[in-house]
Structures are given as C-alpha cells and as structure tokens.
Design a protein around this motif. Structure first.
Motif, PDB file in Angstrom:
ATOM      1  N   VAL A  25       0.859  -1.190   0.000  1.00  0.00           N
ATOM      2  CA  VAL A  25       0.000   0.000   0.000  1.00  0.00           C
ATOM      3  C   VAL A  25       0.891   1.234   0.000  1.00  0.00           C
ATOM      4  CG1 VAL A  25      -1.787   1.282   1.232  1.00  0.00           C
ATOM      5  CG2 VAL A  25      -1.823  -1.217   1.230  1.00  0.00           C
ATOM      6  N   GLY A  26       0.635   2.141  -0.943  1.00  0.00           N
ATOM      7  CA  GLY A  26       1.385   3.384  -1.030  1.00  0.00           C
ATOM      8  C   GLY A  26       0.453   4.565  -1.099  1.00  0.00           C
ATOM      9  N   GLU A  27       0.969   5.700  -1.503  1.00  0.00           N
ATOM     10  CA  GLU A  27       0.180   6.939  -1.500  1.00  0.00           C
ATOM     11  C   GLU A  27      -1.084   6.830  -2.345  1.00  0.00           C
ATOM     12  OE1 GLU A  27       0.758  11.719  -2.478  1.00  0.00           O
ATOM     13  OE2 GLU A  27       2.444  10.330  -2.642  1.00  0.00           O
ATOM     14  N   ARG A  28      -1.019   6.100  -3.483  1.00  0.00           N
ATOM     15  CA  ARG A  28      -2.204   6.006  -4.341  1.00  0.00           C
ATOM     16  C   ARG A  28      -3.106   4.828  -3.979  1.00  0.00           C
ATOM     17  NH1 ARG A  28      -3.087   2.513  -8.015  1.00  0.00           N
ATOM     18  NH2 ARG A  28      -4.482   3.904  -9.141  1.00  0.00           N
ATOM     19  N   GLY A  29      -2.805   4.156  -2.868  1.00  0.00           N
ATOM     20  CA  GLY A  29      -3.662   3.067  -2.429  1.00  0.00           C
ATOM     21  C   GLY A  29      -3.018   1.711  -2.593  1.00  0.00           C
ATOM     22  N   LEU A  30      -3.836   0.675  -2.739  1.00  0.00           N
ATOM     23  CA  LEU A  30      -3.316  -0.668  -2.935  1.00  0.00           C
ATOM     24  C   LEU A  30      -2.594  -0.746  -4.267  1.00  0.00           C
ATOM     25  CD1 LEU A  30      -5.612  -1.011  -0.768  1.00  0.00           C
ATOM     26  CD2 LEU A  30      -5.907  -3.326  -1.665  1.00  0.00           C
ATOM     27  N   ASP A  31      -1.452  -1.390  -4.270  1.00  0.00           N
ATOM     28  CA  ASP A  31      -0.636  -1.496  -5.474  1.00  0.00           C
ATOM     29  C   ASP A  31      -1.449  -2.085  -6.621  1.00  0.00           C
ATOM     30  OD1 ASP A  31       1.662  -1.466  -7.082  1.00  0.00           O
ATOM     31  OD2 ASP A  31       2.143  -3.539  -6.544  1.00  0.00           O
ATOM     32  N   GLY A  32      -1.579  -1.319  -7.705  1.00  0.00           N
ATOM     33  CA  GLY A  32      -2.296  -1.784  -8.892  1.00  0.00           C
ATOM     34  C   GLY A  32      -3.791  -1.601  -8.870  1.00  0.00           C
ATOM     35  N   ASP A  33      -4.351  -1.095  -7.769  1.00  0.00           N
ATOM     36  CA  ASP A  33      -5.801  -0.954  -7.679  1.00  0.00           C
ATOM     37  C   ASP A  33      -6.315   0.127  -8.625  1.00  0.00           C
ATOM     38  OD1 ASP A  33      -8.372  -1.536  -6.399  1.00  0.00           O
ATOM     39  OD2 ASP A  33      -8.196   0.482  -5.565  1.00  0.00           O
ATOM     40  N   ARG A  34      -7.262  -0.243  -9.483  1.00  0.00           N
ATOM     41  CA  ARG A  34      -7.884   0.691 -10.428  1.00  0.00           C
ATOM     42  C   ARG A  34      -6.828   1.437 -11.248  1.00  0.00           C
ATOM     43  NH1 ARG A  34     -11.126   0.093  -5.703  1.00  0.00           N
ATOM     44  NH2 ARG A  34     -13.351   0.005  -6.160  1.00  0.00           N
ATOM     45  N   LEU A  35      -5.744   0.738 -11.544  1.00  0.00           N
ATOM     46  CA  LEU A  35      -4.674   1.342 -12.332  1.00  0.00           C
ATOM     47  C   LEU A  35      -5.074   1.453 -13.798  1.00  0.00           C
ATOM     48  CD1 LEU A  35      -1.775   2.431 -12.185  1.00  0.00           C
ATOM     49  CD2 LEU A  35      -0.955   0.100 -12.612  1.00  0.00           C
ATOM     50  N   TYR A  36      -6.036   0.634 -14.204  1.00  0.00           N
ATOM     51  CA  TYR A  36      -6.538   0.656 -15.582  1.00  0.00           C
ATOM     52  C   TYR A  36      -8.025   0.978 -15.569  1.00  0.00           C
ATOM     53  CZ  TYR A  36      -2.187  -1.593 -16.992  1.00  0.00           C
ATOM     54  OH  TYR A  36      -0.862  -1.862 -17.230  1.00  0.00           O
ATOM     55  N   ALA A  37      -8.498   1.508 -16.692  1.00  0.00           N
ATOM     56  CA  ALA A  37      -9.919   1.773 -16.878  1.00  0.00           C
ATOM     57  C   ALA A  37     -10.229   1.676 -18.367  1.00  0.00           C
ATOM     58  CB  ALA A  37     -10.295   3.153 -16.347  1.00  0.00           C
ATOM     59  N   VAL A  38     -11.489   1.442 -18.680  1.00  0.00           N
ATOM     60  CA  VAL A  38     -11.926   1.424 -20.073  1.00  0.00           C
ATOM     61  C   VAL A  38     -12.206   2.860 -20.500  1.00  0.00           C
ATOM     62  CG1 VAL A  38     -13.662   0.600 -21.700  1.00  0.00           C
ATOM     63  CG2 VAL A  38     -12.884  -0.891 -19.832  1.00  0.00           C
ATOM     64  N   ARG A  39     -11.538   3.313 -21.547  1.00  0.00           N
ATOM     65  CA  ARG A  39     -11.658   4.692 -22.019  1.00  0.00           C
ATOM     66  C   ARG A  39     -12.376   4.724 -23.365  1.00  0.00           C
ATOM     67  NH1 ARG A  39      -6.083   7.539 -22.244  1.00  0.00           N
ATOM     68  NH2 ARG A  39      -5.806   6.091 -23.980  1.00  0.00           N
ATOM     69  N   ASP A  40     -13.318   5.666 -23.516  1.00  0.00           N
ATOM     70  CA  ASP A  40     -14.027   5.773 -24.793  1.00  0.00           C
ATOM     71  C   ASP A  40     -13.349   6.802 -25.697  1.00  0.00           C
ATOM     72  OD1 ASP A  40     -14.813   8.338 -23.998  1.00  0.00           O
ATOM     73  OD2 ASP A  40     -16.907   7.801 -23.648  1.00  0.00           O
ATOM     74  N   ALA A  41     -13.937   7.017 -26.870  1.00  0.00           N
ATOM     75  CA  ALA A  41     -13.320   7.885 -27.869  1.00  0.00           C
ATOM     76  C   ALA A  41     -13.256   9.345 -27.421  1.00  0.00           C
ATOM     77  CB  ALA A  41     -14.091   7.781 -29.186  1.00  0.00           C
ATOM     78  N   SER A  42     -14.124   9.734 -26.487  1.00  0.00           N
ATOM     79  CA  SER A  42     -14.125  11.119 -26.006  1.00  0.00           C
ATOM     80  C   SER A  42     -13.136  11.330 -24.864  1.00  0.00           C
ATOM     81  CB  SER A  42     -15.533  11.511 -25.538  1.00  0.00           C
ATOM     82  OG  SER A  42     -15.864  10.854 -24.330  1.00  0.00           O
ATOM     83  N   GLY A  43     -12.506  10.248 -24.406  1.00  0.00           N
ATOM     84  CA  GLY A  43     -11.557  10.361 -23.314  1.00  0.00           C
ATOM     85  C   GLY A  43     -12.140  10.101 -21.939  1.00  0.00           C
ATOM     86  N   LYS A  44     -13.433   9.779 -21.867  1.00  0.00           N
ATOM     87  CA  LYS A  44     -14.047   9.471 -20.577  1.00  0.00           C
ATOM     88  C   LYS A  44     -13.815   8.006 -20.218  1.00  0.00           C
ATOM     89  CE  LYS A  44     -17.502  13.010 -19.839  1.00  0.00           C
ATOM     90  NZ  LYS A  44     -18.819  13.269 -19.261  1.00  0.00           N
ATOM     91  N   PHE A  45     -13.786   7.740 -18.895  1.00  0.00           N
ATOM     92  CA  PHE A  45     -13.495   6.408 -18.401  1.00  0.00           C
ATOM     93  C   PHE A  45     -14.762   5.724 -17.904  1.00  0.00           C
ATOM     94  CE2 PHE A  45      -9.624   8.928 -17.830  1.00  0.00           C
ATOM     95  CZ  PHE A  45      -8.706   8.144 -18.524  1.00  0.00           C
ATOM     96  N   GLY A  46     -14.833   4.421 -18.131  1.00  0.00           N
ATOM     97  CA  GLY A  46     -15.990   3.643 -17.730  1.00  0.00           C
ATOM     98  C   GLY A  46     -16.141   3.576 -16.226  1.00  0.00           C
ATOM     99  N   SER A  47     -17.383   3.758 -15.748  1.00  0.00           N
ATOM    100  CA  SER A  47     -17.668   3.792 -14.322  1.00  0.00           C
ATOM    101  C   SER A  47     -19.118   3.385 -14.113  1.00  0.00           C
ATOM    102  CB  SER A  47     -17.415   5.207 -13.782  1.00  0.00           C
ATOM    103  OG  SER A  47     -17.739   5.296 -12.418  1.00  0.00           O
ATOM    104  N   GLY A  48     -19.549   3.440 -12.835  1.00  0.00           N
ATOM    105  CA  GLY A  48     -20.941   3.168 -12.537  1.00  0.00           C
ATOM    106  C   GLY A  48     -21.799   4.421 -12.534  1.00  0.00           C
ATOM    107  N   LYS A  49     -21.172   5.591 -12.754  1.00  0.00           N
ATOM    108  CA  LYS A  49     -21.924   6.839 -12.740  1.00  0.00           C
ATOM    109  C   LYS A  49     -21.286   7.834 -13.697  1.00  0.00           C
ATOM    110  CE  LYS A  49     -19.396   7.973  -8.494  1.00  0.00           C
ATOM    111  NZ  LYS A  49     -19.531   8.191  -7.041  1.00  0.00           N
ATOM    112  N   ASN A  50     -22.009   8.863 -14.012  1.00  0.00           N
ATOM    113  CA  ASN A  50     -21.534   9.908 -14.915  1.00  0.00           C
ATOM    114  C   ASN A  50     -20.954  11.082 -14.126  1.00  0.00           C
ATOM    115  OD1 ASN A  50     -22.421   8.689 -17.422  1.00  0.00           O
ATOM    116  ND2 ASN A  50     -24.512   9.169 -16.772  1.00  0.00           N
ATOM    117  N   SER A  51     -19.851  11.619 -14.630  1.00  0.00           N
ATOM    118  CA  SER A  51     -19.249  12.816 -14.042  1.00  0.00           C
ATOM    119  C   SER A  51     -18.438  13.494 -15.138  1.00  0.00           C
ATOM    120  CB  SER A  51     -18.354  12.441 -12.850  1.00  0.00           C
ATOM    121  OG  SER A  51     -17.175  11.787 -13.296  1.00  0.00           O
TER     122      SER A  51
END
Length: 237
Positions: A25-51
């Motif tokens: 565990v380091g400053e950004r949390g658990l090693d490798g946690d949420r290090l990747y995300a699915v990104r769409d053509a507009s540059g937004k990342f896949g999630s359970g909500k919109n922001s």
C-alpha cells in the motif's frame, strides 16, 4: 480493535476484482488498484456513474480482472479470458461501444473519491437487517478492505471520519463517508441483482455506506492485521 478480514484489488475500474492475502500500500492506495480503466473515444473512463471524467458503461460490472505480473487479465461475460493488451475490438463488441480501449492511469488517478475504500462487518450486518433477502458482502461496494469489527456499534466506520486508523504497518486517514451509486445493486460474479438496494441505502443512510480514506503511512497490508482507531488527524485535501 479488530482485524483485516479481506483485501480486494480491482485492476480495472468498475470490473470485478481479485481477493488477496497481502498487498503493498502506497500513496495512491493498494498497489495496482484501479490502475486501468476502459476509455471511450471522447476520453471518458468507464464507471458506474456519470461525471466530468467518467461515464456510466452498462455491462462493465459483468467483467472481471486480475493481474498476471503487471498485466491485467480480463474475464469477459461469455467466459473468455484475455490479456489486457490489444483487446480493443473485443471490448468494443462486448460493451456495444465503438472505439474503447483499456487505458493505464496517467496523471490523474482513476479512483472516484479517495485511494482506499473501507467497510466493516458490523455495517454489513446492519444493512442486511434492513435489506432482507439481499445477498450482501463487501464485493457489492467494491471495497478494498473489509474490517472485522466484532461487536462494534452499527456503521462503526462512520465515527472514524477525521481520525487515523492503523492497519498493521499501514496508517490511513478516514476522509468521508462513501456515496453509493447504481453499482451496488448490479449482479457481480455469484451475487445476484439487488435492484432495490440503492433505494434502501438512500432511505436508511442518506445514500452512503462505508468510508473513503487516504494513505498516511504505507507498508504491506495483510489479512489478519490488527486495526486500531487512533487520534484525530488534521485534514489534508
């Protein structure tokens, strides 16, 4: 005082994750946690909500990810298991979204609110009483750490906001209660759908469950580590 009962890491944001017995565990949390995300053509990342940075991607919850070394390995809803390199077409087809890719975190973290998310066994028991018939465990909430709090009061972790919590070598500052989204009611691995769960949480606890924390002191976090709530800490944004 109690113990760390379970540790979870989510290599790809909003996909199911992997259960661990120990993790750095380091400053950004658990090693490798949420290090990747699915990104769409507009540059937004896949999630359970919109922001401003994230977009809801229906179906993403049905995938799972784990690491093989430093490479995320993705299990698709149809059972295919593919390394996370070069699966652009497969992701686009499975999600019915053109031009998506698996993107590694850059300057801005993929976390929604904070690096570490905690829930307790006492809170799960409290919520189970208010959501009869719902199969509940920490996976519904994408928690990193499940703390066994024994006979502690209901929603014990909410009283820790503003305080420091020691988990073995690791020290966290609890920043705020965690606001829930539609993800809590979606099916996940062997957990069936619970369509009324978000409404229940909204009615009984103002749409919050569990807490978000930042890392004050890193180290190796292990299942079985003793946790202890310490003194109030000054908030650092």
């Amino acid at each position: 005082m109690g113990v760390v009962a379970a540790l979870w890491r989510y290599p790809v944001k909003s996909m199911a994750g992997e259960r661990l017995t120990e993790v750095a565990v380091g400053e950004r949390g658990l090693d490798g946690d949420r290090l990747y995300a699915v990104r769409d053509a507009s540059g937004k990342f896949g999630s359970g909500k919109n922001s401003t940075r994230f977009r809801r991607m229906p179906g993403l919850h049905a995938f799972a990810a784990r690491y093989d070394g430093d490479v995320p390995v993705v299990t698709f809803p149809d059972g295919r298991v593919l390394p996370g390199t070069g699966i652009t077409t497969e992701l686009a087809d499975a999600l019915s979204i053109p031009d998506v890719e698996l993107a590694k975190e850059a300057e801005i973290p993929h976390h929604d609110e904070a690096p570490v998310h905690l829930v307790t066994t006492s809170s799960l028991a409290w919520l189970a009483e208010r959501a009869p018939g719902v199969v509940l465990d920490e996976r519904r909430f994408r928690a990193n750490v499940l703390l066994d709090t024994g006979s502690s009061p209901d929603r014990a972790e909410e009283s820790w906001v503003g305080a420091r919590v020691r988990l073995g070598e690791v020290e966290l500052e609890v920043l705020r209660k965690a606001v829930r989204c539609v993800m809590v009611g979606l099916p996940c691995e062997d957990l069936p759908a619970a369509p009324g769960l978000l409404k229940t949480i909204s009615e009984v606890n103002d749409v919050s469950f569990g807490v978000q924390a930042r890392v004050v002191r890193g180290g190796v976090l292990r299942v079985g580590d003793v946790h202890e709530v310490g003194c109030t800490a000054p908030h650092t944004p």
